[in-house]
Write a protein that holds these residues in place. Structure first.
Motif, PDB file in Angstrom:
ATOM      1  N   GLU A 196       0.669  -1.179   0.016  1.00 29.41           N
ATOM      2  CA  GLU A 196       0.136   0.095  -0.039  1.00 29.41           C
ATOM      3  C   GLU A 196       0.732   1.253   0.085  1.00 29.41           C
ATOM      4  OE1 GLU A 196      -2.860   2.390   3.338  1.00 29.41           O
ATOM      5  OE2 GLU A 196      -2.838   0.065   3.269  1.00 29.41           O
ATOM      6  N   PHE A 197       0.580   2.131  -0.645  1.00 28.21           N
ATOM      7  CA  PHE A 197       1.007   3.548  -0.919  1.00 28.21           C
ATOM      8  C   PHE A 197       0.062   4.688  -0.410  1.00 28.21           C
ATOM      9  CE2 PHE A 197       3.759   0.805  -3.353  1.00 28.21           C
ATOM     10  CZ  PHE A 197       4.954   1.106  -3.192  1.00 28.21           C
ATOM     11  N   CYS A 198       0.240   5.185   0.732  1.00 32.57           N
ATOM     12  CA  CYS A 198      -0.815   5.908   1.193  1.00 32.57           C
ATOM     13  C   CYS A 198      -0.404   7.269   1.209  1.00 32.57           C
ATOM     14  CB  CYS A 198      -0.979   5.698   2.892  1.00 32.57           C
ATOM     15  SG  CYS A 198      -2.785   6.450   3.332  1.00 32.57           S
ATOM     16  N   VAL A 199      -0.922   8.450   0.402  1.00 33.57           N
ATOM     17  CA  VAL A 199      -0.592   9.495  -0.109  1.00 33.57           C
ATOM     18  C   VAL A 199      -1.406  10.702   0.478  1.00 33.57           C
ATOM     19  CG1 VAL A 199       0.144  11.064  -2.049  1.00 33.57           C
ATOM     20  CG2 VAL A 199       0.619   8.562  -1.939  1.00 33.57           C
ATOM     21  N   GLY A 200      -0.838  11.420   1.348  1.00 31.06           N
ATOM     22  CA  GLY A 200      -1.591  12.742   1.682  1.00 31.06           C
ATOM     23  C   GLY A 200      -1.956  12.693   3.258  1.00 31.06           C
ATOM     24  N   GLY A 201      -1.798  14.039   3.859  1.00 29.99           N
ATOM     25  CA  GLY A 201      -1.873  14.116   5.113  1.00 29.99           C
ATOM     26  C   GLY A 201      -3.629  13.924   5.849  1.00 29.99           C
ATOM     27  N   PRO A 202      -3.449  13.964   6.835  1.00 32.60           N
ATOM     28  CA  PRO A 202      -4.801  13.779   7.524  1.00 32.60           C
ATOM     29  C   PRO A 202      -5.703  14.877   8.131  1.00 32.60           C
ATOM     30  CG  PRO A 202      -3.135  13.431   9.471  1.00 32.60           C
ATOM     31  CD  PRO A 202      -2.419  13.774   8.265  1.00 32.60           C
ATOM     32  N   VAL A 203      -5.043  16.080   7.924  1.00 29.82           N
ATOM     33  CA  VAL A 203      -5.555  17.548   8.280  1.00 29.82           C
ATOM     34  C   VAL A 203      -6.797  17.687   7.548  1.00 29.82           C
ATOM     35  CG1 VAL A 203      -5.083  19.791   8.485  1.00 29.82           C
ATOM     36  CG2 VAL A 203      -3.080  18.308   9.188  1.00 29.82           C
ATOM     37  N   GLY A 204      -7.912  18.119   8.112  1.00 28.02           N
ATOM     38  CA  GLY A 204      -8.976  18.503   7.321  1.00 28.02           C
ATOM     39  C   GLY A 204      -9.980  17.096   6.922  1.00 28.02           C
ATOM     40  N   GLY A 205      -9.425  16.018   7.258  1.00 28.30           N
ATOM     41  CA  GLY A 205     -10.072  14.857   6.634  1.00 28.30           C
ATOM     42  C   GLY A 205      -9.682  14.514   5.317  1.00 28.30           C
ATOM     43  N   ALA A 206      -8.491  15.023   4.859  1.00 27.41           N
ATOM     44  CA  ALA A 206      -8.346  14.936   3.534  1.00 27.41           C
ATOM     45  C   ALA A 206      -7.916  13.304   3.143  1.00 27.41           C
ATOM     46  CB  ALA A 206      -6.921  15.701   3.229  1.00 27.41           C
ATOM     47  N   ASN A 207      -7.055  12.786   4.351  1.00 28.27           N
ATOM     48  CA  ASN A 207      -6.811  11.307   3.870  1.00 28.27           C
ATOM     49  C   ASN A 207      -7.046  10.552   5.352  1.00 28.27           C
ATOM     50  OD1 ASN A 207      -6.084   8.832   3.492  1.00 28.27           O
ATOM     51  ND2 ASN A 207      -4.375   9.314   1.707  1.00 28.27           N
ATOM     52  N   PRO A 208      -7.963  10.285   5.842  1.00 26.55           N
ATOM     53  CA  PRO A 208      -8.266   9.879   7.177  1.00 26.55           C
ATOM     54  C   PRO A 208      -7.481   8.356   7.428  1.00 26.55           C
ATOM     55  CG  PRO A 208     -10.433   9.289   5.749  1.00 26.55           C
ATOM     56  CD  PRO A 208      -9.397  10.340   4.960  1.00 26.55           C
ATOM     57  N   GLY A 247       5.054   8.438  17.644  1.00 18.54           N
ATOM     58  CA  GLY A 247       6.043   9.459  17.802  1.00 18.54           C
ATOM     59  C   GLY A 247       6.047  10.475  16.941  1.00 18.54           C
ATOM     60  N   VAL A 248       5.020  10.678  16.013  1.00 21.64           N
ATOM     61  CA  VAL A 248       4.734  11.817  15.040  1.00 21.64           C
ATOM     62  C   VAL A 248       3.521  12.190  15.247  1.00 21.64           C
ATOM     63  CG1 VAL A 248       4.457  12.138  12.633  1.00 21.64           C
ATOM     64  CG2 VAL A 248       6.363  10.601  13.231  1.00 21.64           C
ATOM     65  N   THR A 249       3.327  13.714  15.390  1.00 20.01           N
ATOM     66  CA  THR A 249       2.051  14.423  15.604  1.00 20.01           C
ATOM     67  C   THR A 249       1.841  15.528  14.495  1.00 20.01           C
ATOM     68  OG1 THR A 249       1.944  14.332  18.037  1.00 20.01           O
ATOM     69  CG2 THR A 249       0.647  15.784  16.927  1.00 20.01           C
ATOM     70  N   ILE A 250       0.848  15.382  13.931  1.00 22.51           N
ATOM     71  CA  ILE A 250       0.629  16.277  12.826  1.00 22.51           C
ATOM     72  C   ILE A 250      -0.695  17.104  13.377  1.00 22.51           C
ATOM     73  CG2 ILE A 250      -0.008  16.808  10.204  1.00 22.51           C
ATOM     74  CD1 ILE A 250       2.324  15.034  10.313  1.00 22.51           C
ATOM     75  N   ILE A 254       4.800  19.652  12.236  1.00 30.82           N
ATOM     76  CA  ILE A 254       4.916  18.059  12.478  1.00 30.82           C
ATOM     77  C   ILE A 254       5.855  18.038  13.494  1.00 30.82           C
ATOM     78  CG2 ILE A 254       6.201  16.040  11.461  1.00 30.82           C
ATOM     79  CD1 ILE A 254       5.444  16.899   8.700  1.00 30.82           C
ATOM     80  N   THR A 255       5.388  17.706  14.616  1.00 32.00           N
ATOM     81  CA  THR A 255       6.254  17.333  15.996  1.00 32.00           C
ATOM     82  C   THR A 255       6.820  15.865  15.970  1.00 32.00           C
ATOM     83  OG1 THR A 255       4.927  18.964  16.941  1.00 32.00           O
ATOM     84  CG2 THR A 255       6.110  17.364  18.312  1.00 32.00           C
ATOM     85  N   VAL A 256       8.108  15.959  16.228  1.00 33.43           N
ATOM     86  CA  VAL A 256       8.762  14.334  16.221  1.00 33.43           C
ATOM     87  C   VAL A 256       9.657  14.561  17.585  1.00 33.43           C
ATOM     88  CG1 VAL A 256      10.174  12.878  15.146  1.00 33.43           C
ATOM     89  CG2 VAL A 256       8.802  14.135  13.743  1.00 33.43           C
ATOM     90  N   GLY A 257       9.203  13.659  18.420  1.00 29.99           N
ATOM     91  CA  GLY A 257       9.945  13.806  19.726  1.00 29.99           C
ATOM     92  C   GLY A 257       9.745  15.267  20.308  1.00 29.99           C
ATOM     93  N   ASP A 258      10.950  15.961  20.662  1.00 34.06           N
ATOM     94  CA  ASP A 258      11.163  17.392  21.208  1.00 34.06           C
ATOM     95  C   ASP A 258      11.083  18.616  19.871  1.00 34.06           C
ATOM     96  OD1 ASP A 258      10.706  16.475  23.627  1.00 34.06           O
ATOM     97  OD2 ASP A 258      12.889  16.334  24.105  1.00 34.06           O
TER      98      ASP A 258
END
Length: 237
Positions: free
Chosen positions: A101-113, A125-128, A140-144
């Motif tokens: 699977e190749f999943c393209v696009g971020g989740p912001v705004g429900g663009a790619n749930p 460990g990744v926060t958008i 994008i937050t990764v760790g600190d």
């Protein structure tokens, strides 16, 4: 006269052998390069792959133009590796099973749930951050570390590969802060996959942060590896 003809024959035979060996070497070199590329992306010739594309602002059927171009670039690459490709929306449910699977696009705004689900399940460990008026909008937050969204100037994309325990084939995630960042990440992987393969600890599981800069002049072309974030990305929350 016989000696001259013999020398000519030997010369021709040597030339033919040289051409044959050269062609065989070139075929071997190309096959080796394709096999290495296939290994990096987690695909095999003849297998099924699925590209999961997000929608524009969460509207089904309204795909962002650059996301569409990223999907086309991926489809061309995978077809060149001998794979059969299907395209699904971000509303796809269930595991990827025996399909890479190749999943393209971020989740912001429900663009790619589906991206949001992958991040929560496998990349704790990744926060958008959500879109809004705050300075960390779409950051994008990764760790600190925080990687802020400077639209149209400097943006980031998370690229990860992992295999869900219920699946036999991996998921490759391309999660950019915008459609430009998504396209930049795909462009970067096509161009630099061999170099990246030499730097990651494992091809079976990795997470990278790709930076694209000077977007106003170079659009998606000036993309580079910002850092390998695998250790932080896969660490338990």
């Amino acid at each position: 006269m016989v000696s001259v003809l013999g020398n000519i024959a030997v010369g021709l035979l040597t030339s033919l052998l040289g051409v044959g060996l050269g062609a065989a070497w070139e075929r071997w070199r190309r096959t080796r390069a394709l096999n290495r590329m296939a290994g990096f992306f987690g695909v095999r010739p003849g297998e099924q792959c699925v590209i999961v594309s997000g929608s524009r602002h969460g509207m089904p059927g309204a795909v962002q133009q650059r996301d569409l171009r990223a999907v086309v670039d991926l489809a061309v690459l995978l077809s060149g590796l001998g794979c059969a490709v299907t395209v699904e929306s971000g509303d796809l449910r269930g595991g990827n099973g025996d399909r890479t699977e190749f999943c393209v696009g971020g989740p912001v705004g429900g663009a790619n749930p589906r991206t949001g689900g992958h991040l929560a399940a496998y990349l704790p460990g990744v926060t958008i951050h959500p879109y809004g008026d705050r300075p960390d909008s779409v950051a994008i937050t990764v760790g600190d570390e925080h990687y802020y969204f400077d639209r149209g100037n400097q943006e980031y994309a998370v690229v990860a590969r992992f295999t869900p325990p219920e699946s036999s084939r991996p998921v490759v995630l391309v999660c950019g802060q915008s459609s430009v960042a998504n396209q930049a990440a795909v462009h970067f992987l096509r161009r630099e996959h061999a170099a990246v393969a030499r730097t990651v600890a494992s091809l079976d599981r990795y997470c990278l942060l790709v930076k694209v800069s000077d977007i106003g002049v170079y659009t998606f072309h000036r993309s580079v590896l910002e850092r390998d974030i695998s250790a932080d990305a896969f660490a338990p929350a």
